[in-house]
Design an enzyme around this catalytic site. Structure first.
Site, PDB file in Angstrom:
ATOM      1  NE  ARG A 175      -3.897  37.108  37.156  1.00 49.66           N
ATOM      2  CZ  ARG A 175      -4.500  37.878  35.758  1.00 49.66           C
ATOM      3  NH1 ARG A 175      -3.824  39.297  35.730  1.00 49.66           N
ATOM      4  NH2 ARG A 175      -5.498  37.647  36.302  1.00 49.66           N
ATOM      5  NE  ARG A 209      -9.442  35.018  32.051  1.00 50.10           N
ATOM      6  CZ  ARG A 209     -10.095  36.316  32.171  1.00 50.10           C
ATOM      7  NH1 ARG A 209     -10.838  36.400  31.686  1.00 50.10           N
ATOM      8  NH2 ARG A 209      -9.750  37.129  33.330  1.00 50.10           N
TER       9      ARG A 209
HETATM   10  P1  ADP Z   1      -8.766  39.347  35.150  1.00 53.23           P
HETATM   11  O1  ADP Z   1      -9.948  40.596  35.968  1.00 53.23           O
HETATM   12  O2  ADP Z   1      -9.660  38.367  34.561  1.00 53.23           O
HETATM   13  O3  ADP Z   1      -8.395  38.756  37.081  1.00 53.23           O
HETATM   14  P2  ADP Z   1      -6.588  41.083  33.957  1.00 53.23           P
HETATM   15  O4  ADP Z   1      -7.652  41.751  33.496  1.00 53.23           O
HETATM   16  O5  ADP Z   1      -6.396  41.105  35.357  1.00 53.23           O
HETATM   17  O6  ADP Z   1      -8.084  39.585  34.412  1.00 53.23           O
HETATM   18  O7  ADP Z   1      -5.941  40.064  33.382  1.00 53.23           O
HETATM   19  C1  ADP Z   1      -6.016  39.918  31.404  1.00 53.23           C
HETATM   20  C2  ADP Z   1      -4.974  39.466  30.878  1.00 53.23           C
HETATM   21  O8  ADP Z   1      -4.152  39.993  31.558  1.00 53.23           O
HETATM   22  C3  ADP Z   1      -4.569  38.302  32.516  1.00 53.23           C
HETATM   23  O9  ADP Z   1      -5.747  37.011  31.371  1.00 53.23           O
HETATM   24  C4  ADP Z   1      -3.335  37.610  31.177  1.00 53.23           C
HETATM   25  O10 ADP Z   1      -2.848  37.466  29.963  1.00 53.23           O
HETATM   26  C5  ADP Z   1      -2.574  39.068  31.551  1.00 53.23           C
HETATM   27  N1  ADP Z   1      -2.081  39.588  32.768  1.00 53.23           N
HETATM   28  C6  ADP Z   1      -2.222  40.534  33.597  1.00 53.23           C
HETATM   29  N2  ADP Z   1      -1.841  40.792  35.487  1.00 53.23           N
HETATM   30  C7  ADP Z   1      -1.020  39.867  34.202  1.00 53.23           C
HETATM   31  C8  ADP Z   1       0.806  39.326  35.277  1.00 53.23           C
HETATM   32  N3  ADP Z   1       0.772  39.485  36.471  1.00 53.23           N
HETATM   33  N4  ADP Z   1       0.829  38.456  35.000  1.00 53.23           N
HETATM   34  C9  ADP Z   1       1.307  37.634  33.418  1.00 53.23           C
HETATM   35  N5  ADP Z   1      -0.243  38.302  32.809  1.00 53.23           N
HETATM   36  C10 ADP Z   1      -1.068  39.492  33.282  1.00 53.23           C
END
Ligand code: ADP
Ligand code: ADP
Ligand code: ZN
Length: 213
Positions: free
Chosen positions: A88, A171
């Site tokens: 990310r 986000r």
């Molecule tokens: P979505 O399904 O909406 O894309 P995720 O479930 O992937 O959300 O992620 C939820 C949260 O977990 C993110 O908003 C972040 O806080 C954290 N997160 C997930 N993946 C990462 C990553 N690769 N780097 C940093 N934070 C992460």
């Protein structure tokens, strides 16, 4: 086959990653799911991650990178995997690339599920997640058989705390600042493929299958 899913929060990465994983017999590794299960189990990693997730911010790179590099060393990853929600940030992408290069490996596809911000807010507001198994539904686009109950395990479905509108906005802005540059990054490497994520779920999957060949 090693695949990365790119796209805004709520673009449908998880939905498609699940289908790819089932079809190709490879694990679906979702960093958000790993963090959430750590939070549920009350681990130190979970406590650390929660502070950031609740605010719609990214968990720091050093925590996230180590977690993923450990995970993809596991036995079930030897024939590939779908990474959903990682990388990310550019430093995450660089660390992954370097670690793979050291093992003589590489990512085959970075799939960008493209959905404009206007559609995202609607997607997130209707998303419901199972408190037990993490399965994802949508009140309108993918409803469970029984209102508020998970088809797979019978547990309760809830709106994730970070899917409330205030946090979704945060986000989205974090996505534009920190994650979107990865599209150019993987384009330059030559493994980027973009699919129109506004199509129906089955159509998005068809487009992906055409790309994966
Ligand atoms: P979505 O399904 O909406 O894309 P995720 O479930 O992937 O959300 O992620 C939820 C949260 O977990 C993110 O908003 C972040 O806080 C954290 N997160 C997930 N993946 C990462 C990553 N690769 N780097 C940093 N934070 C992460
Ligand atoms: P991400 O992992 O990128 O955050 P999800 O796969 O969790 O996204 O999808 C977000 C929400 O939108 C979920 O409620 C899901 O059921 C729904 N959804 C996913 N793909 C589509 C689609 N093509 N059309 C309509 N709704 C979708
Ligand atoms: Zn469930």
């Amino acid at each position: 086959m090693k695949i990365i899913m790119l796209g805004a929060p709520g673009a449908g990465k998880g939905t498609q990653a699940d289908r790819i994983a089932a079809k190709h017999g490879i694990p679906h590794i979702a960093t958000g799911d790993i963090f959430r299960s750590n939070i549920k189990e009350g681990t130190e990693l979970g406590q650390q991650a929660k502070k950031y997730m609740d605010q719609g911010l990214l968990v720091p790179d050093e925590v996230t990178i180590n977690m993923v590099l450990d995970r993809i060393q596991k036995d079930d990853c030897k024939d590939g995997y779908v990474l959903d929600g990682f990388p990310r940030t550019i430093p995450q992408a660089e660390s992954l690339g370097k670690a793979l290069q050291e093992r003589g490996q590489k990512i085959d596809f970075a799939l960008n599920v493209d959905v404009p911000d206007e559609n995202i807010v609607k997607r997130m507001g209707g998303r419901r997640a199972c408190i037990n198994c993490g399965a994802t539904y949508h009140t309108q686009f993918a409803p469970p058989k029984k209102d508020g109950i998970c088809d797979k395990c019978g547990s309760e479905l809830v709106l994730r705390d970070d899917d409330k509108p205030e946090t979704v906005q945060k986000r989205l802005s974090v996505y534009h600042e920190q994650t979107k540059p990865l599209i150019g990054y993987y384009e330059q490497i030559g493994i980027l493929a973009t699919v129109d994520g506004t199509q129906e779920m089955d159509q998005v999957f068809n487009s992906i299958e055409t790309i994966l060949g």
